[in-house]
Design an enzyme around this catalytic site. Structure first.
Site, PDB file in Angstrom:
ATOM      1  N   ASP A  81      -4.118  10.319  15.901  1.00  0.00           N
ATOM      2  CA  ASP A  81      -4.924   9.155  15.510  1.00  0.00           C
ATOM      3  C   ASP A  81      -5.021   9.021  13.990  1.00  0.00           C
ATOM      4  O   ASP A  81      -4.996  10.023  13.272  1.00  0.00           O
ATOM      5  CB  ASP A  81      -6.334   9.326  16.109  1.00  0.00           C
ATOM      6  CG  ASP A  81      -7.093   8.012  16.127  1.00  0.00           C
ATOM      7  OD1 ASP A  81      -6.480   6.942  15.901  1.00  0.00           O
ATOM      8  OD2 ASP A  81      -8.317   8.052  16.347  1.00  0.00           O
ATOM      9  N   ASN A  98      -3.154   6.653  11.955  1.00  0.00           N
ATOM     10  CA  ASN A  98      -2.007   6.112  11.193  1.00  0.00           C
ATOM     11  C   ASN A  98      -2.391   4.827  10.460  1.00  0.00           C
ATOM     12  O   ASN A  98      -2.017   4.620   9.303  1.00  0.00           O
ATOM     13  CB  ASN A  98      -0.835   5.777  12.122  1.00  0.00           C
ATOM     14  CG  ASN A  98      -0.224   7.005  12.766  1.00  0.00           C
ATOM     15  OD1 ASN A  98      -0.472   8.113  12.320  1.00  0.00           O
ATOM     16  ND2 ASN A  98       0.558   6.804  13.807  1.00  0.00           N
ATOM     17  N   HIS A 107       2.515   4.082  10.917  1.00  0.00           N
ATOM     18  CA  HIS A 107       3.178   4.653  12.104  1.00  0.00           C
ATOM     19  C   HIS A 107       4.466   5.371  11.706  1.00  0.00           C
ATOM     20  O   HIS A 107       4.802   6.417  12.271  1.00  0.00           O
ATOM     21  CB  HIS A 107       3.465   3.564  13.138  1.00  0.00           C
ATOM     22  CG  HIS A 107       2.215   2.967  13.709  1.00  0.00           C
ATOM     23  ND1 HIS A 107       1.163   3.739  14.148  1.00  0.00           N
ATOM     24  CD2 HIS A 107       1.829   1.672  13.906  1.00  0.00           C
ATOM     25  CE1 HIS A 107       0.189   2.946  14.582  1.00  0.00           C
ATOM     26  NE2 HIS A 107       0.566   1.693  14.445  1.00  0.00           N
ATOM     27  N   ASN A 130      -3.098   0.251  24.211  1.00  0.00           N
ATOM     28  CA  ASN A 130      -2.504  -0.136  22.921  1.00  0.00           C
ATOM     29  C   ASN A 130      -1.734  -1.453  22.995  1.00  0.00           C
ATOM     30  O   ASN A 130      -1.449  -2.070  21.964  1.00  0.00           O
ATOM     31  CB  ASN A 130      -1.586   0.966  22.366  1.00  0.00           C
ATOM     32  CG  ASN A 130      -2.341   2.170  21.836  1.00  0.00           C
ATOM     33  OD1 ASN A 130      -1.834   3.285  21.825  1.00  0.00           O
ATOM     34  ND2 ASN A 130      -3.576   1.963  21.387  1.00  0.00           N
TER      35      ASN A 130
HETATM   36  C1  FPP Z   1      -2.957   5.954  16.568  1.00  0.00           C
HETATM   37  O1  FPP Z   1      -3.293   5.607  15.248  1.00  0.00           O
HETATM   38  C2  FPP Z   1      -1.520   6.071  16.682  1.00  0.00           C
HETATM   39  C3  FPP Z   1      -0.711   5.327  17.499  1.00  0.00           C
HETATM   40  C4  FPP Z   1      -1.240   4.292  18.401  1.00  0.00           C
HETATM   41  C5  FPP Z   1       0.750   5.518  17.499  1.00  0.00           C
HETATM   42  C6  FPP Z   1       1.217   6.929  17.407  1.00  0.00           C
HETATM   43  C7  FPP Z   1       2.666   6.904  17.133  1.00  0.00           C
HETATM   44  C8  FPP Z   1       3.321   7.691  16.253  1.00  0.00           C
HETATM   45  C9  FPP Z   1       2.702   8.800  15.485  1.00  0.00           C
HETATM   46  C10 FPP Z   1       4.781   7.440  16.066  1.00  0.00           C
HETATM   47  C11 FPP Z   1       5.673   8.491  16.654  1.00  0.00           C
HETATM   48  C12 FPP Z   1       5.378   8.768  18.048  1.00  0.00           C
HETATM   49  C13 FPP Z   1       6.238   9.181  19.045  1.00  0.00           C
HETATM   50  C14 FPP Z   1       5.781  10.144  20.013  1.00  0.00           C
HETATM   51  C15 FPP Z   1       7.578   8.679  19.285  1.00  0.00           C
HETATM   52  P1  FPP Z   1      -4.026   4.211  15.005  1.00  0.00           P
HETATM   53  O2  FPP Z   1      -2.980   3.164  14.839  1.00  0.00           O
HETATM   54  O3  FPP Z   1      -4.964   3.957  16.148  1.00  0.00           O
HETATM   55  O4  FPP Z   1      -4.797   4.470  13.680  1.00  0.00           O
HETATM   56  P2  FPP Z   1      -6.207   3.841  13.294  1.00  0.00           P
HETATM   57  O5  FPP Z   1      -7.207   4.368  14.295  1.00  0.00           O
HETATM   58  O6  FPP Z   1      -6.438   4.388  11.932  1.00  0.00           O
HETATM   59  O7  FPP Z   1      -6.056   2.360  13.321  1.00  0.00           O
END
Ligand code: FPP
Length: 239
Positions: A13, A15, A30, A61
């Site tokens: 979490d 990104n 990401h 998502n």
């Molecule tokens: C949550 O952070 C993250 C995600 C929804 C995507 C996770 C994906 C990756 C790390 C890319 C690589 C993954 C694989 C397994 C191929 P958020 O976007 O919810 O962050 P925020 O809460 O700060 O908005």
């Protein structure tokens, strides 16, 4: 407790917040998360941890903007087709948990490809939760069990925890340790059945900054926990 977790889960979490803090687009967050994941997976191979589950994309998502969702889908294809090729050398078996619908065909093909290419690997197992929801996994298991009852291959009195487990998406041991980065303290529908007795850890760093050092610190935290599985410690039993 000096034991290592046999199965570790990572909720990647933060990104988006990592990108915002730098004036970047969420998609760049990401990409930074994916780069960090590759480093982390290489690092985890140095520890003797046979099962790793990661939350790549929850069923919820899909509610995000079309731009963010399609960016993530493209990123998944690139990762599975190219950037995760190093996992073959590391002898890692890749599998997936989640529903196929409504994932785009290209993503499904790249998932099949990497699964097929690594299916004989004898090292660690990397379970990627993609279009995944823990409640949906239990619903899907119930549907499979219902069908077996209807077809007469299973009797209602045979249903126990092991029957439920056999009908989950993957045959994995229980989660020992779940790490959620970014400081949020929620499970968010991640592997509900498998995490019944898991220890949780919520480091205050966004996923792109959850590096090798942070991971080693997490293992130390795990080793300092006192796991009792609902029982009591032996030395306290009679007092
Ligand atoms: C949550 O952070 C993250 C995600 C929804 C995507 C996770 C994906 C990756 C790390 C890319 C690589 C993954 C694989 C397994 C191929 P958020 O976007 O919810 O962050 P925020 O809460 O700060 O908005």
């Amino acid at each position: 407790m000096e034991q290592l977790p046999k199965h570790i889960g990572i909720i990647m979490d933060g990104n988006g917040r990592w990108a915002k803090a730098r004036g970047l687009k969420r998609s760049q967050g990401h990409i930074a998360g994916a780069d960090n994941l590759k480093k982390l997976l290489r690092h985890i191979q140095k520890w003797d941890i046979p099962y790793i589950s990661i939350y790549a994309f929850s069923s919820e998502n899909f509610k995000r903007s079309e731009e963010e969702v399609s960016g993530l889908m493209k990123l998944f294809v690139t990762l599975f087709q190219k950037e995760f090729q190093f996992l073959k050398k590391e002898n890692v078996r890749v599998c997936f948990s989640g529903r196929k619908e409504p994932l785009p065909e290209k993503v499904l093909q790249s998932m099949d490809k990497i699964q097929e290419e690594t299916k004989l690997a004898t090292g660690a197992t990397l379970n990627i939760c993609l279009n995944y929801g823990g409640q949906d996994e239990i619903v899907d298991a119930m549907k499979k069990i219902g069908k077996q009852l209807k077809d007469g291959v299973l009797d209602i009195n045979q249903i126990d925890r092991s029957v439920v487990e056999k009908n989950l998406y993957q045959n994995l041991p229980p989660l020992d340790f779940v790490i959620r980065t970014s400081g949020e303290k929620r499970i968010s529908n991640f592997m509900l059945w498998q995490s019944a007795y898991a220890e949780y850890y919520f480091p205050e760093v966004y996923f792109p900054d959850f590096n090798e050092e942070e991971f080693d610190r997490a293992i130390e935290v795990y080793q300092s926990r006192d796991r009792r599985y609902g029982g009591i410690k032996d030395e306290n039993k009679n007092s």
